[in-house]
Write an enzyme that holds these catalytic residues in place. Structure first.
Site, PDB file in Angstrom:
ATOM      1  N   VAL A 208       0.848  -1.196   0.000  1.00 14.58           N
ATOM      2  CA  VAL A 208       0.000   0.000   0.000  1.00 14.58           C
ATOM      3  C   VAL A 208       0.880   1.242   0.000  1.00 14.58           C
ATOM      4  CG1 VAL A 208      -2.096  -0.967   0.997  1.00 14.58           C
ATOM      5  CG2 VAL A 208      -0.247  -0.272   2.518  1.00 14.58           C
ATOM      6  N   GLU A 209       0.636   2.108  -0.976  1.00 18.03           N
ATOM      7  CA  GLU A 209       1.371   3.357  -1.101  1.00 18.03           C
ATOM      8  C   GLU A 209       0.608   4.290  -2.030  1.00 18.03           C
ATOM      9  OE1 GLU A 209       5.101   2.648  -3.387  1.00 18.03           O
ATOM     10  OE2 GLU A 209       4.483   0.541  -3.273  1.00 18.03           O
ATOM     11  N   TRP A 210       0.959   5.551  -2.029  1.00 19.48           N
ATOM     12  CA  TRP A 210       0.377   6.489  -2.983  1.00 19.48           C
ATOM     13  C   TRP A 210       1.012   6.261  -4.350  1.00 19.48           C
ATOM     14  CZ3 TRP A 210      -3.785   7.770  -0.969  1.00 19.48           C
ATOM     15  CH2 TRP A 210      -3.919   8.320   0.319  1.00 19.48           C
TER      16      TRP A 210
END
Length: 324
Positions: A208-210
């Site tokens: 999960v990351e931008w």
């Protein structure tokens, strides 16, 4: 420096404690390749240069799903291929010391990756054809392999890497890059459909990351929606694989959403300029991704480098619970 604590081990092995019934942001499919962890690094010569001291993350994948999996091995929405028979080598197998170098070495100060006994890698199609037997001798004592992203992308090299890493005796697990414009349930189904449920495999990973490079999903959900979607995905994978998933994340995404959250899940943290203790204060971790510009024999491009948070004995104990 924090070494692996019993509580962290318990979290990595424990059962599910939360089961969300909701999902949010049911948005139309993207049809694009999503950027995962870092942009692909340009090819670099391999060798035994400066000692390793830095890290980054994974890379984007091809949007086109190739004919990796013959239809005759597709059980109804289950696993897309059957891994070859035979178990991963025993958890008491030899630990190879790191012989990696780094194209862009970083000084981590008093505590460096070299202070950790067990090193490994994470890979995707951007590493090309990997000589896994050679890479293992270079210090790849474990491997995280890009499998899927969103609901319609499979890494072109996943099947090959999954099989060849096992044949070389490298304990390996698969990871999924989360796409914020599709539902968590659909993404969990896609991962389960394409990643075998196999004895001896490491836990699945939720990345999960931008994704600032996305062309079709500029949307950033609010924190409550992010936490809800993550829980749906994590619960689904834990039910299917029987192992608590690991959460991979980067500093900015962690700062915006994950501080103080998911305390009962093991974390794999990206920290390429400073020790995780400085970048993620107060957060226990199991794996540290310390360089995205690693060099190693057996790979013709840069490769991501990682360490396990513990001693060699800790690693054998952690691994033995998965290699059955």
């Amino acid at each position: 420096m924090r070494f692996l604590l019993p509580a962290v081990l318990a979290a990595a092995l424990g059962g599910c404690t939360a089961s969300s019934k909701m999902d949010v942001l049911d948005i139309a499919p993207s049809g694009e390749t999503v950027s995962s962890i870092t942009a692909p690094a340009p090819p670099a010569p391999v060798g035994e240069g400066a000692p390793v001291t830095a890290l980054a993350g994974s890379t984007p994948e091809s949007p086109a799903r190739s004919a990796l999996f013959p239809p005759e091995v597709l059980p109804k929405e289950e696993v897309a291929f059957v891994a070859p028979s035979g178990a991963i080598r025993s958890a008491v197998s030899r630990i190879h010391p790191p012989r990696f170098s780094d194209a862009k070495p970083v000084s981590f100060g008093r505590v460096t990756p070299r202070h950790f006994a067990v090193h490994g890698v994470d890979v995707s199609r951007w590493q090309g054809d990997i000589d896994w037997h050679t890479l293992r001798k270079q210090g790849a004592n474990f491997a995280w392999i890009k499998a899927t992203e969103g609901v319609d992308h499979v890494d072109d090299a996943f099947r090959r890497n999954w099989i060849e890493a096992k044949r070389a005796g490298v304990p390996r697990g698969a990871y999924h890059f989360f796409y914020w414009c599709r539902t968590a349930r659909d993404q969990a189904k896609w991962f389960i459909r394409n990643v075998p449920k196999e004895a001896g495999a490491l836990p699945p990973v939720l990345d999960v990351e931008w994704n600032s490079h996305s062309r079709t999903c500029k949307h950033r959900p609010d924190k409550s929606d992010i936490l809800e979607k993550m829980q749906v995905f994590l619960d689904a994978l834990e039910r299917h694989y029987g192992q608590r998933p690991i959460i991979y994340t980067s500093p900015d995404f962690y700062r915006d959403n994950l501080q103080g959250r998911f305390r009962d899940y093991p974390f794999w943290l990206r920290a390429v300029a400073e020790h995780p203790q400085k970048v993620y204060p107060g957060r226990d971790w199991v794996f540290w991704q310390y360089s995205g510009t690693g060099r190693a024999k057996g790979v013709s491009t840069h490769i991501d480098l990682n360490v396990f948070n513990g001693t060699e004995r800790d690693w054998h104990e952690w691994l033995s619970r998965r290699v059955r």
